[in-house]
Design an enzyme around this catalytic site. Sequence first.
Site, PDB file in Angstrom:
ATOM      1  N   GLY A  54     -53.431  39.751  69.099  1.00  0.00           N
ATOM      2  CA  GLY A  54     -52.502  39.703  69.145  1.00  0.00           C
ATOM      3  C   GLY A  54     -52.587  41.612  69.951  1.00  0.00           C
ATOM      4  N   ASP A 113     -42.726  42.844  63.087  1.00  0.00           N
ATOM      5  CA  ASP A 113     -41.493  42.232  63.486  1.00  0.00           C
ATOM      6  C   ASP A 113     -41.229  41.382  61.985  1.00  0.00           C
ATOM      7  OD1 ASP A 113     -39.733  40.345  64.574  1.00  0.00           O
ATOM      8  OD2 ASP A 113     -41.368  38.782  64.338  1.00  0.00           O
ATOM      9  N   LYS A 141     -40.417  45.944  65.503  1.00  0.00           N
ATOM     10  CA  LYS A 141     -39.172  45.117  65.953  1.00  0.00           C
ATOM     11  C   LYS A 141     -38.326  45.223  64.420  1.00  0.00           C
ATOM     12  CE  LYS A 141     -39.951  41.257  68.314  1.00  0.00           C
ATOM     13  NZ  LYS A 141     -40.230  39.895  67.980  1.00  0.00           N
TER      14      LYS A 141
HETATM   15  P1  IMP Z   1     -44.609  39.966  61.285  1.00  0.00           P
HETATM   16  O1  IMP Z   1     -45.340  39.068  59.975  1.00  0.00           O
HETATM   17  O2  IMP Z   1     -43.653  38.607  61.414  1.00  0.00           O
HETATM   18  O3  IMP Z   1     -44.664  41.313  60.782  1.00  0.00           O
HETATM   19  O4  IMP Z   1     -45.347  39.613  62.490  1.00  0.00           O
HETATM   20  C1  IMP Z   1     -46.068  39.661  62.847  1.00  0.00           C
HETATM   21  C2  IMP Z   1     -46.933  39.247  63.983  1.00  0.00           C
HETATM   22  O5  IMP Z   1     -46.043  38.434  64.707  1.00  0.00           O
HETATM   23  C3  IMP Z   1     -47.696  40.365  64.446  1.00  0.00           C
HETATM   24  O6  IMP Z   1     -48.924  39.820  64.694  1.00  0.00           O
HETATM   25  C4  IMP Z   1     -47.514  39.523  66.405  1.00  0.00           C
HETATM   26  O7  IMP Z   1     -48.899  38.435  66.624  1.00  0.00           O
HETATM   27  C5  IMP Z   1     -46.595  38.282  66.157  1.00  0.00           C
HETATM   28  N1  IMP Z   1     -45.487  38.667  67.037  1.00  0.00           N
HETATM   29  C6  IMP Z   1     -43.998  39.248  66.130  1.00  0.00           C
HETATM   30  N2  IMP Z   1     -42.636  39.498  66.910  1.00  0.00           N
HETATM   31  C7  IMP Z   1     -43.850  38.614  68.679  1.00  0.00           C
HETATM   32  C8  IMP Z   1     -43.078  39.022  69.419  1.00  0.00           C
HETATM   33  O8  IMP Z   1     -41.831  39.260  70.387  1.00  0.00           O
HETATM   34  N3  IMP Z   1     -44.385  38.199  70.877  1.00  0.00           N
HETATM   35  C9  IMP Z   1     -45.660  37.973  70.144  1.00  0.00           C
HETATM   36  N4  IMP Z   1     -45.951  37.558  69.431  1.00  0.00           N
HETATM   37  C10 IMP Z   1     -45.410  38.381  68.106  1.00  0.00           C
HETATM   38 MG    MG Z   2     -50.587  39.254  65.228  1.00  0.00          MG
END
Ligand code: IMP
Ligand code: MG
Length: 189
Positions: A54, A113, A141
């Site tokens: 990403g 996220d 987020k």
């Molecule tokens: P986390 O582990 O839930 O904090 O998510 C982090 C990963 O989820 C990031 O590296 C993104 O690749 C993916 N991600 C989280 N939210 C989004 C979104 O709204 N769009 C696209 N990818 C997301």
């Molecule tokens: Mg990512």
Amino acid sequence: MAPERERINGVIKEDLKEILFSEELIKHRVAELGAQISGDYAGKIPLLIGVLSGSFIFFADILRFIDLKCEVRFLMVSSYGLSSSTKGSVNIAAEIDFEIAGRDVIIVEDILDSGVTISALRDVITKYVPSSLRICVLLDKPARRQIPVEVDYVGFQCPDEFLVGYGLDYAERYRNLPYIASLKPEVYS
Ligand code: IMP
Ligand code: MG
């Protein structure tokens, strides 16, 4: 946000709800973050670790606003597969085969996220005893946080919507949008 002429107005746009961060706005903010990092690390040679996939566009852009000698590495990390929310476990695709001990490490990630990915990565990198470790994310987020994570550089706070573009994907698509937009819920639900 002022509507401006965007480069991508074609077939992909049908799937988008709203453009939240325009190309211009992103460029401006990324330049600011790059300048901030350049100041904070003056006299040092930080090791920037890009979290794939990403962050690839954000990483490439911020790198060119960092006015320092710096080293660049990537880690392929995944937690989603083809779904739109985290599965709660994080997979780092390969062994870390570069020196971290004693380095000033900056992890560069697209979006924070739930916090699962960044906190897992922080734990892994910490085991290699860097002399410092900071985290730079383009988007935060906060609404969906499961694990509290402190980050040092944040581009933008974003709402609790699924975002695509500027490297962010849904099921490996939409990464090519030059701006960041929310996806229509019917596309991913
Ligand atoms: P986390 O582990 O839930 O904090 O998510 C982090 C990963 O989820 C990031 O590296 C993104 O690749 C993916 N991600 C989280 N939210 C989004 C979104 O709204 N769009 C696209 N990818 C997301
Ligand atoms: Mg990512």
